[in-house]
Design an enzyme around this catalytic site. Structure first.
Site, PDB file in Angstrom:
ATOM      1  N   SER A  20     102.317  68.333  50.921  1.00 57.26           N
ATOM      2  CA  SER A  20     101.427  69.462  51.231  1.00 57.26           C
ATOM      3  C   SER A  20     100.845  70.117  49.984  1.00 57.26           C
ATOM      4  O   SER A  20      99.777  70.717  50.033  1.00 57.26           O
ATOM      5  CB  SER A  20     102.175  70.516  52.052  1.00 57.26           C
ATOM      6  OG  SER A  20     103.320  70.966  51.343  1.00 57.26           O
ATOM      7  N   GLY A  57     104.678  67.622  54.511  1.00 61.32           N
ATOM      8  CA  GLY A  57     106.008  67.269  54.991  1.00 61.32           C
ATOM      9  C   GLY A  57     106.552  65.967  54.447  1.00 61.32           C
ATOM     10  O   GLY A  57     107.716  65.632  54.672  1.00 61.32           O
ATOM     11  N   ASN A  85     109.817  68.095  49.133  1.00 58.51           N
ATOM     12  CA  ASN A  85     110.443  68.165  50.458  1.00 58.51           C
ATOM     13  C   ASN A  85     111.850  67.575  50.448  1.00 58.51           C
ATOM     14  O   ASN A  85     112.719  68.031  51.183  1.00 58.51           O
ATOM     15  CB  ASN A  85     109.563  67.472  51.509  1.00 58.51           C
ATOM     16  CG  ASN A  85     108.304  68.275  51.780  1.00 58.51           C
ATOM     17  OD1 ASN A  85     108.355  69.477  51.999  1.00 58.51           O
ATOM     18  ND2 ASN A  85     107.163  67.611  51.739  1.00 58.51           N
TER      19      ASN A  85
END
Length: 194
Positions: A20, A57, A85
């Protein structure tokens, strides 16, 4: 002089493979890191194109899973921004390193120069995790003779004025800071494109 102009005019396509923080979660498409980076470099490298290969993600393993189809024949350099992540989810660091290692190996097979945009683990993961995670990027850069920008969010992390309300994702101004700081490494990457 002619050869310099030819070099500047040649088309260079860089793939920014990330999560992201690359895709530009919460931002307009033209405010995302790849778009702002391309715009900032356009005057010096008119043939430059930067593909936004960021998916929100994504872990390092997710990035690896889609690398083969993302690395089209026109890609001449790779920017890797993955791992945030993994750290947020507390995934085993060796799992992250294995995936990033495989990404680097595939880039080497294709003779692509790579810039690794490093990440830092949240401090709440404990000192052992943090030490192991934070050093994995320099280990990979050394192993593959890749370029390294140690911390992608340098100068932006924890500054509320440069982040969105979630405190994790940069706002447009934050992306501007990242672009200006990363720029010298990107130009080094462009210089390594065959």
């Amino acid at each position: 002089l002619f050869s310099i102009q030819v070099a500047l005019a040649k088309s260079i396509t860089l793939l920014a493979l990330g999560d992201s923080l690359t895709s530009g979660l919460g931002l307009e498409a033209n405010e995302a890191f790849p778009a702002k980076l391309e715009a900032a470099l356009q005057s010096r490298y008119p043939g430059l194109k930067i593909i936004n290969g960021g998916i929100s993600g994504d872990t390092a393993a997710d990035g690896l899973a889609r690398l083969d189809w993302a690395l089209t024949d026109d890609v001449s350099g790779l920017i890797v921004e993955l791992g945030a992540n993994d750290a947020l989810r507390g995934l085993d660091v060796s799992q992250t390193e294995t995936a990033l290692n495989a990404i680097m190996a595939k880039a080497r097979q294709k003779n692509l120069p790579v810039l690794i945009l490093g990440m830092k683990s949240p401090p709440n993961m404990g000192p052992d995790y943090v030490a192991h995670f934070d050093s994995l990027y320099s280990r990979l850069a050394e192993k593959y003779q890749a370029l390294l920008y140690p911390f992608y969010l340098e100068g932006v992390a924890a500054d509320a004025s440069l982040n969105q309300a979630d405190g994790i994702h940069p706002n447009g101004q934050g992306v501007d800071v990242i672009v200006s700081k990363v720029m010298p490494k990107i130009e080094e990457l462009i210089g390594k494109v065959p």
